[in-house]
Design a protein around this motif. Structure first.
Motif, short mmCIF file in Angstrom:
data_model
loop_
_atom_site.label_atom_id
_atom_site.label_comp_id
_atom_site.label_asym_id
_atom_site.label_seq_id
_atom_site.Cartn_x
_atom_site.Cartn_y
_atom_site.Cartn_z
N GLU A 13 67.66 36.37 46.40
CA GLU A 13 66.61 37.37 46.66
C GLU A 13 66.87 38.17 47.92
N GLN B 62 67.17 33.00 50.78
CA GLN B 62 65.94 33.76 50.57
C GLN B 62 65.11 33.77 51.87
N THR C 250 67.70 37.46 41.70
CA THR C 250 66.64 38.41 42.03
C THR C 250 65.44 38.22 41.11
N SER D 169 64.34 40.92 48.44
CA SER D 169 62.90 40.79 48.64
C SER D 169 62.52 41.14 50.07
#
Ligand SMILES: Nc1ncnc2c1ncn2[C@@H]1O[C@H](COP(=O)(O)OP(=O)(O)O)[C@@H](O)[C@H]1O
Ligand SMILES: [Mg+2]
Lengths: 449, 254
Positions: free
Chosen positions: B171, B87, B202, B174
């Motif tokens: 993620e 992430q 996610t 993102s």
């Protein structure tokens, strides 16, 4: 640049083998200029009169002054044919160069003269001894003109007394050298001492890169090196200087450098410190003309019980000058580094930008990094930052690399070389940078092997 | 056996239990989405699977094709075919993408064998083109000064180069604008096939429009509270996480 046609008439006479460099005053050398003889004698007197450094002296705080017992060093022996041949073979680093001088035990071994075109343009690249005769006035004007202000006045005096090998370079106005000049200094036999000297005068708007290599023929023989290096960047000139210090790890080394940067000129130096048991490096950068800029870069890879001791002064004399120091040390085992650096902005040097950044990467709990940054600002409108930090390898960075399958040792190695590469990259000289990377890799290779 | 199998996993940070008896299996060739609100433990799960030293596993196990991952170092797990797209990828100053990936590929070769440079660069450039990453990035330091989107693309580039059997993508959507999201999604889709199992973490349903999952799991407060097909993501989108929390008997956010 032809290889076989070395000009060897300058080979120095080897003095009596049994006299040490601290017990015997310099001998009169026949045809050298009188002023030079006098400087030698004066150097000897100063060396004898000045006290040994003490840790109580701020300039030697944290330093291992015991390493400076010089009583066993003498001028090295004349080289055997075998040593001679092997050193020549091992003195091949750059493919493209403008010229090269190779010294071993302070004797001139070989010389690749400048190409015709540069000689015609007035570029001078000669062994110091020869330049003393052929370009006496130029050498006289600049020879050790900067006093050693960072602690080693005694050793600068010793150098003045005992210097016999080195290079003089002069670049006339507006001449640019596309390829670097290369100089080698080798220490050969046990307890040999050398006094490498470099005097570089770059006239207005000229451009030059010089690389020096300090090396040991034998990987264990103790030795002593005491070098002095003066760079003068004239108006608008661009000077780059690189030194790879790779004496073996039983050598005691002192290096005293001074750079003078005149109006609109820029000087960049990068010193790679790999060798020596105790290695002291003093670097004075004087920004004497408006618009002058100096970049001071250094990388040290310290392991076992090695000790690197760096002292610097960024001296801003004129307004609108800039200096940027970036020193990075990677320390393993019980190694020690010391950094003592001062930025001084003199009363009239307004609008100065001065930066100083020291980063220590500690790879072992027993390693020790000492940093003593300092500021002395006597002018207005000055932008100054300085900082020294020490840290270990970032655990998240290491984890990141490992999640890509990179084994922990390789990952640590990548992180350390990456950390050091940030300095080397600033050189903007790919061929030389590649060589520096190789040397750094090699040192890590030895450490792991 | 051909699966990444998380069995009754419990993970703590200090006294705080973050993963609480979580079980989930990703078969080879499958795409599993894990959705959950912030703080539910998704990144913790991802990092524990990859072997991050900060987390304490207090129960359960993770098996990759039957092999207990907790007996392997993080780099061994990776060489056996595990990949984690972070992430928040780390910056590695001074280490270029080219050197970094070369080291990673070299590590997968038998002792004494050297990576073939021409093939390596051919593959690297092909994957960079696929992910619309400028070739100048090869000589940039890993993630240093990269935008959020550049970092995520670079994670998928690494995945494409390393050909994992199982990938955990944390993620990866993102911080991406819609164009970048499409590029990353098509990169992931191009790697899909019978020899890759993916755990796609996610927070938003949006990504699942572009990477269509075979299964969707909802994670709340350290455990999977609901599993289903791809419709579950839409339902969740519509009704929000509070709906799930209520049904899972978890406290609803104030
Ligand atoms: N390194 C850490 N130290 C302390 N608490 C942490 C750490 N990592 C995560 N946590 C805590 O664990 C919980 C789950 O975090 P995380 O796994 O990042 O959730 P998510 O990825 O689902 O948003 C959060 O309450 C967070 O504060
Ligand atoms: Mg997360």
């Amino acid at each position: 640049m032809s290889h076989g046609t070395a000009v060897l008439e300058e080979v120095t006479q080897t003095p009596a083998v049994n006299s040490t460099v601290t017990s015997a005053p310099p001998e009169a050398a026949g045809d050298l200029p009188r002023w030079f003889q006098q400087q030698r004698e004066q150097g000897w007197r100063e060396f004898s009169a000045l006290p040994n450094p003490s840790r109580k002296d701020q300039a030697w705080r944290f330093s291992n002054v015991d390493a400076l017992d010089l009583s066993s060093y003498r001028f090295g022996n004349a080289l055997s044919d075998h040593e001679h041949a092997e050193i020549l073979e091992r003195s091949a680093v750059l493919n493209g160069k403008s010229g090269r001088l190779i010294f071993a035990n302070d004797q001139l071994l070989d010389r690749d003269a400048l190409p015709e075109s540069l000689r015609k343009a007035g570029v001078i690249f000669q062994p110091l001894e020869r330049a003393l005769i052929e370009h006496e006035d130029l050498v006289h004007k600049h020879f050790m003109a900067q006093p050693a202000v960072l602690g080693s006045a005694k050793f600068a005096a010793l150098h003045r007394a005992q210097v016999r090998a080195g290079a003089f370079i002069y670049i006339p106005r507006a001449v640019e050298l596309d390829l670097p000049i290369e100089i080698f200094h080798w220490l050969v036999d046990e307890n040999a001492a050398v006094f490498p000297h470099l005097l570089l005068v770059a006239d207005e708007m000229s451009k030059i890169t010089v690389i020096e290599h300090f090396r040991s023929f034998n990987q264990t023989a103790p030795g002593f090196a005491c070098g002095v290096n003066d760079l003068i960047a004239g108006r608008g000139a661009t000077v780059k200087y690189i030194c790879t210090q790779r004496w073996n790890e039983n050598v005691t080394a002192l290096q005293i450098n001074a750079t003078t940067v005149e109006r609109d000129a820029s000087a960049m130096s990068l010193n790679l410190h790999l060798g020596g048991s105790y290695s002291r490096f003093e670097s004075l950068s004087r920004l004497v003309g408006e618009g002058a800029r100096s970049d001071l870069l250094a990388v040290a890879v310290a392991h076992r019980k090695q000790e690197f001791d760096a002292r610097t002064l960024q001296d801003h004399v004129s307004p609108h000058t800039a200096s940027d120091l970036l020193y990075k040390n990677a320390l393993d085992d019980r190694a020690r580094t010391t950094f003592g650096g001062l930025i001084r902005v003199e009363p009239h040097a307004h609008f100065t930008d001065a930066y100083q950044k020291v980063r220590n990467l500690l790879l072992s709990d027993d390693a020790e990094a000492n940093s003593m940054p300092g500021l002395e600002i006597l002018a207005d409108n000055v932008r100054c930052t300085h900082g020294a930090t020490s840290g270990q390898i970032d655990e998240d960075e290491l984890f990141y690399l490992r999640t890509r399958g990179i084994p922990i040792k390789t990952a640590q190695h990548l992180i350390v070389t990456g950390f050091l590469n940030e300095v080397v990259r600033r050189l903007d000289q790919p061929a030389i940078a590649a060589h520096l990377h190789r040397l750094i890799e090699e040192k890590f290779g030895n450490a792991r092997g | 056996m051909q699966q990444l199998e998380i069995k009754n996993l419990r993970v703590a940070i200090g006294e705080n239990e973050i993963i609480r008896d979580l079980s989930l299996s990703v078969g080879l060739g499958e795409m599993h989405a894990v959705m959950g609100p912030n703080g539910s433990g998704k990144s913790t799960l991802a990092k524990v699977i990859a072997g991050h030293p900060d987390y304490k596993v207090t129960g359960g196990e993770v098996l990759m094709d039957g092999e207990n991952l907790f007996e392997l170092d993080p780099d061994e797990r990776a060489r056996k075919g595990l990949f984690l797209a972070f992430q928040y990828p780390s910056e590695v100053p001074g280490v270029t993408i080219a050197n970094f990936l070369r080291a990673a590929m070299q590590a997968r070769l038998p002792e004494g064998e050297e990576l073939e440079a021409t093939d390596y660069y051919a593959k690297l450039y092909e994957k960079m083109d696929l992910l619309e990453i400028d070739r100048s990035f090869t000589s940039r330091a890993v993630n240093e000064g990269f935008s959020g989107g550049e970092k995520k693309r670079c994670e998928i580039l690494q995945m494409a180069m390393l050909d994992p059997r199982y990938a955990v993508l944390d993620e990866t959507d993102s911080g991406l604008d819609i164009d970048a999201l499409k590029v990353v999604a098509s990169g992931v889709n191009s790697l899909r096939g019978p020899n890759l199992g993916v755990l796609l973490i996610t927070h938003y349903q949006r990504l699942l429009n572009y990477i269509v999952p075979d299964f969707v799991h909802v994670m709340v407060h350290g455990r999977i509270v609901r599993s289903g097909g791809k419709e579950l993501a839409l339902e969740l989108e519509e009704k929000g996480y509070d709906w799930i929390r209520e049904h899972a008997g978890e406290p609803v956010a104030a």
